[in-house]
Scaffold this active site. Structure first.
Site, PDB file in Angstrom:
ATOM      1  N   PHE A  62       0.826  -1.203   0.000  1.00  0.00           N
ATOM      2  CA  PHE A  62       0.000   0.000   0.000  1.00  0.00           C
ATOM      3  C   PHE A  62       0.866   1.261   0.000  1.00  0.00           C
ATOM      4  O   PHE A  62       0.487   2.287  -0.569  1.00  0.00           O
ATOM      5  CB  PHE A  62      -0.922  -0.020   1.227  1.00  0.00           C
ATOM      6  CG  PHE A  62      -2.036   0.976   1.169  1.00  0.00           C
ATOM      7  CD1 PHE A  62      -3.237   0.647   0.560  1.00  0.00           C
ATOM      8  CD2 PHE A  62      -1.892   2.234   1.718  1.00  0.00           C
ATOM      9  CE1 PHE A  62      -4.277   1.569   0.510  1.00  0.00           C
ATOM     10  CE2 PHE A  62      -2.927   3.160   1.671  1.00  0.00           C
ATOM     11  CZ  PHE A  62      -4.119   2.824   1.062  1.00  0.00           C
ATOM     12  N   GLU A  63       2.034   1.188   0.623  1.00  0.00           N
ATOM     13  CA  GLU A  63       2.921   2.350   0.757  1.00  0.00           C
ATOM     14  C   GLU A  63       3.861   2.549  -0.436  1.00  0.00           C
ATOM     15  O   GLU A  63       4.575   3.550  -0.505  1.00  0.00           O
ATOM     16  CB  GLU A  63       3.749   2.230   2.040  1.00  0.00           C
ATOM     17  CG  GLU A  63       2.922   2.366   3.311  1.00  0.00           C
ATOM     18  CD  GLU A  63       2.125   1.124   3.680  1.00  0.00           C
ATOM     19  OE1 GLU A  63       1.052   1.292   4.298  1.00  0.00           O
ATOM     20  OE2 GLU A  63       2.550  -0.006   3.359  1.00  0.00           O
ATOM     21  N   ASP A  92      -7.903 -14.517   4.125  1.00  0.00           N
ATOM     22  CA  ASP A  92      -9.308 -14.874   4.305  1.00  0.00           C
ATOM     23  C   ASP A  92     -10.257 -13.679   4.279  1.00  0.00           C
ATOM     24  O   ASP A  92     -11.459 -13.846   4.442  1.00  0.00           O
ATOM     25  CB  ASP A  92      -9.491 -15.601   5.641  1.00  0.00           C
ATOM     26  CG  ASP A  92      -8.744 -16.927   5.678  1.00  0.00           C
ATOM     27  OD1 ASP A  92      -8.578 -17.540   4.606  1.00  0.00           O
ATOM     28  OD2 ASP A  92      -8.337 -17.342   6.779  1.00  0.00           O
ATOM     29  N   THR A  93      -9.730 -12.469   4.098  1.00  0.00           N
ATOM     30  CA  THR A  93     -10.571 -11.273   4.136  1.00  0.00           C
ATOM     31  C   THR A  93     -10.428 -10.493   2.833  1.00  0.00           C
ATOM     32  O   THR A  93      -9.522 -10.754   2.041  1.00  0.00           O
ATOM     33  CB  THR A  93     -10.152 -10.348   5.303  1.00  0.00           C
ATOM     34  OG1 THR A  93      -8.854  -9.802   5.008  1.00  0.00           O
ATOM     35  CG2 THR A  93     -10.112 -11.119   6.632  1.00  0.00           C
ATOM     36  N   HIS A  95      -9.198  -7.733   2.407  1.00  0.00           N
ATOM     37  CA  HIS A  95      -8.019  -6.862   2.473  1.00  0.00           C
ATOM     38  C   HIS A  95      -7.157  -6.999   1.214  1.00  0.00           C
ATOM     39  O   HIS A  95      -6.651  -6.012   0.677  1.00  0.00           O
ATOM     40  CB  HIS A  95      -7.215  -7.212   3.732  1.00  0.00           C
ATOM     41  CG  HIS A  95      -6.032  -6.349   3.955  1.00  0.00           C
ATOM     42  ND1 HIS A  95      -4.757  -6.781   3.691  1.00  0.00           N
ATOM     43  CD2 HIS A  95      -5.918  -5.081   4.415  1.00  0.00           C
ATOM     44  CE1 HIS A  95      -3.894  -5.813   3.979  1.00  0.00           C
ATOM     45  NE2 HIS A  95      -4.581  -4.772   4.414  1.00  0.00           N
ATOM     46  N   PHE A 120       5.835  -2.050 -12.627  1.00  0.00           N
ATOM     47  CA  PHE A 120       5.000  -2.800 -11.677  1.00  0.00           C
ATOM     48  C   PHE A 120       5.583  -4.193 -11.485  1.00  0.00           C
ATOM     49  O   PHE A 120       5.451  -5.063 -12.347  1.00  0.00           O
ATOM     50  CB  PHE A 120       3.566  -2.880 -12.213  1.00  0.00           C
ATOM     51  CG  PHE A 120       2.576  -3.409 -11.222  1.00  0.00           C
ATOM     52  CD1 PHE A 120       2.051  -2.578 -10.247  1.00  0.00           C
ATOM     53  CD2 PHE A 120       2.156  -4.729 -11.260  1.00  0.00           C
ATOM     54  CE1 PHE A 120       1.124  -3.055  -9.326  1.00  0.00           C
ATOM     55  CE2 PHE A 120       1.233  -5.214 -10.355  1.00  0.00           C
ATOM     56  CZ  PHE A 120       0.721  -4.368  -9.383  1.00  0.00           C
TER      57      PHE A 120
END
Length: 158
Positions: A62-63, A92-93, A95, A120
């Protein structure tokens, strides 16, 4: 899935780089065992082509876009390309989905706003086996590919 062996992806033939070419690798702390392999592949290609580089470490994928932008803002005259290295491993989420979208969108925005390429090199995978396949396994070495892509992009616009 493309066959890495039959592609021209790993060829650096004909690439002519400026003597002052400089690449910044922005890598993550998360999934270090995978990122270390990606970084090693990048370093091997850059060193084989006599390219100076610097490695910046950020906490997670994310950073990555912030790390690229912050470095660019301080050193805009030195960088020829950025390579982003991260690995988002599905859990499992949801996220996973949010982080993958955020880092992808961030790198796209950087490519559209900075005058240098941002490569990338972020793996978005479900299993460790998939990571192994992309760090020297049957799907090639994504760290090496990212570095070769950076060289090709620098060559394209130098």
């Amino acid at each position: 899935m493309a066959d890495v062996q039959s592609s021209n992806l790993y060829s650096t033939t004909g690439i002519q780089l400026p003597k002052d070419a400089f690449v910044v690798i922005v890598r993550t702390e998360w999934n270090a065992n995978i990122i270390d392999k990606l970084e090693e592949g990048c370093r091997n290609v850059l060193e084989a082509n006599n390219i100076e580089y610097k490695i910046i470490t950020v906490p997670g994928a994310f950073e990555i876009p912030f790390g690229v932008k912050a470095y660019w803002d301080k050193h805009p005259d030195k960088v020829s390309a950025f390579i982003t290295l991260g690995c988002v491993l599905r859990g499992d989420t949801p996220h996973f989905d949010y982080v993958c979208k955020a880092v992808t969108d961030g790198v796209v925005q950087l490519n559209l706003s900075l005058p240098v390429p941002v490569i990338f090199g972020v793996l978005t995978i479900d299993t460790q086996e998939q990571a192994d396949e992309r760090t020297g396994g049957k799907h090639g070495h994504k760290g090496e590919e990212a570095a070769i892509t950076a060289l090709k992009m620098i060559n394209l616009f130098s």
